[in-house]
Scaffold this motif. Structure first.
Motif, mmCIF file in Angstrom:
data_model
loop_
_atom_site.group_PDB
_atom_site.id
_atom_site.type_symbol
_atom_site.label_atom_id
_atom_site.label_comp_id
_atom_site.label_asym_id
_atom_site.label_seq_id
_atom_site.Cartn_x
_atom_site.Cartn_y
_atom_site.Cartn_z
ATOM 1 N N ARG A 8 0.830 -1.206 0.000
ATOM 2 C CA ARG A 8 0.000 0.000 0.000
ATOM 3 C C ARG A 8 0.864 1.255 0.000
ATOM 4 N N ALA A 9 1.894 1.272 0.829
ATOM 5 C CA ALA A 9 2.749 2.454 0.938
ATOM 6 C C ALA A 9 3.447 2.777 -0.372
ATOM 7 N N TRP A 10 4.052 1.767 -1.007
ATOM 8 C CA TRP A 10 4.848 2.047 -2.198
ATOM 9 C C TRP A 10 4.029 2.176 -3.472
ATOM 10 N N PHE A 11 3.073 1.305 -3.672
ATOM 11 C CA PHE A 11 2.352 1.317 -4.954
ATOM 12 C C PHE A 11 1.126 2.210 -4.966
ATOM 13 N N MET A 56 12.469 13.825 -2.554
ATOM 14 C CA MET A 56 13.231 13.291 -3.689
ATOM 15 C C MET A 56 12.231 12.742 -4.700
ATOM 16 N N GLU A 57 12.757 12.106 -5.709
ATOM 17 C CA GLU A 57 11.950 11.368 -6.666
ATOM 18 C C GLU A 57 12.422 9.920 -6.631
ATOM 19 N N VAL A 58 11.471 8.987 -6.714
ATOM 20 C CA VAL A 58 11.818 7.577 -6.851
ATOM 21 C C VAL A 58 11.177 7.070 -8.131
ATOM 22 N N SER A 59 11.896 6.204 -8.824
ATOM 23 C CA SER A 59 11.375 5.643 -10.068
ATOM 24 C C SER A 59 10.638 4.341 -9.775
ATOM 25 N N THR A 104 12.704 -2.695 -7.296
ATOM 26 C CA THR A 104 13.922 -3.246 -6.705
ATOM 27 C C THR A 104 13.818 -3.277 -5.181
ATOM 28 N N HIS A 105 13.309 -2.206 -4.618
ATOM 29 C CA HIS A 105 13.117 -2.155 -3.170
ATOM 30 C C HIS A 105 12.137 -3.239 -2.711
ATOM 31 N N MET A 106 11.046 -3.407 -3.424
ATOM 32 C CA MET A 106 10.031 -4.398 -3.049
ATOM 33 C C MET A 106 10.562 -5.827 -3.174
ATOM 34 N N ILE A 107 11.362 -6.085 -4.189
ATOM 35 C CA ILE A 107 11.973 -7.417 -4.332
ATOM 36 C C ILE A 107 12.858 -7.694 -3.118
ATOM 37 N N ALA A 108 13.661 -6.713 -2.726
ATOM 38 C CA ALA A 108 14.527 -6.879 -1.552
ATOM 39 C C ALA A 108 13.696 -7.073 -0.284
ATOM 40 N N THR A 153 8.440 8.466 -12.340
ATOM 41 C CA THR A 153 8.870 8.838 -10.995
ATOM 42 C C THR A 153 7.699 9.353 -10.175
ATOM 43 N N ALA A 154 7.918 9.341 -8.880
ATOM 44 C CA ALA A 154 6.943 9.851 -7.927
ATOM 45 C C ALA A 154 7.709 10.533 -6.803
ATOM 46 N N PRO A 155 7.103 11.566 -6.219
ATOM 47 C CA PRO A 155 7.780 12.228 -5.104
ATOM 48 C C PRO A 155 7.845 11.334 -3.872
#
Length: 177
Positions: free
Chosen positions: A75-78, A142-145, A151-155, A136-138
């Protein structure tokens, strides 16, 4: 591919090995799905008390707590970050030591938690559909792609799949890839 099987031999989770020659977006999405399915396999065939069991003392971590935590992470990331949605937590803060879904609530069943997790995954997939990896999203100034989020979610899932391996083995001896 080896999989663990519940006592009755039935496995309803069909985990697909990620492709070895696909494009980057397909590869990242497939690896994330692989680890999502790994967690589902670790939970499959266990009853409510087993899913709520903190089986590796002194840790209070449970398989159900992992499912709830990863619901919050999806929920937080997507939703919040990638799609900019203003959505509340699924599992409100308990003020406990292990917030972010880890703490179990008496009024949330394993079935409810699994359903909420699957629903967040479905929303995540819809929010990713049609986006390029460089979208990207704020995020905290910063901005994250989308690539970074994948990559973060896989980890995140890989780390928790390791926890799930240990918890499951301590509950019923179940092991597998």
């Amino acid at each position: 591919m080896a999989t663990e099987r519940p006592a009755d031999g039935h496995v309803s989770v069909e985990r697909q090995r990620p492709p070895t020659t696909a494009d980057e977006a397909t590869t990242l999405a497939a690896w994330l799905d692989f680890y999502r399915d790994t967690l589902a396999l670790k939970c499959e065939g266990l009853d409510e008390p087993q899913l709520r069991t903190a089986s590796a003392p002194p840790s209070e971590l449970t398989l159900l707590g992992l499912v709830q935590h990863l619901t919050e992470v999806e929920r937080a990331w997507f939703r919040r970050t990638l799609a900019g949605e203003d959505v509340p937590s699924v599992y409100p803060s308990t003020g406990g030591e292990h917030d972010e879904g880890f703490d179990l609530l008496d009024d949330v069943s394993a079935e409810q938690a699994m359903t909420a997790w699957r629903e967040e995954i479905a929303v995540a997939k819809r929010n990713c559909a049609g986006r390029v990896l460089d979208s990207t999203a704020p995020f905290h100034g910063m901005e994250v792609s989308l690539r970074w989020i994948y990559t973060h979610m896989i980890a995140e899932y890989a780390r928790h799949a390791g926890h799930a391996d240990l918890l499951r083995e301590r509950i019923d001896g179940g092991t597998g890839v």
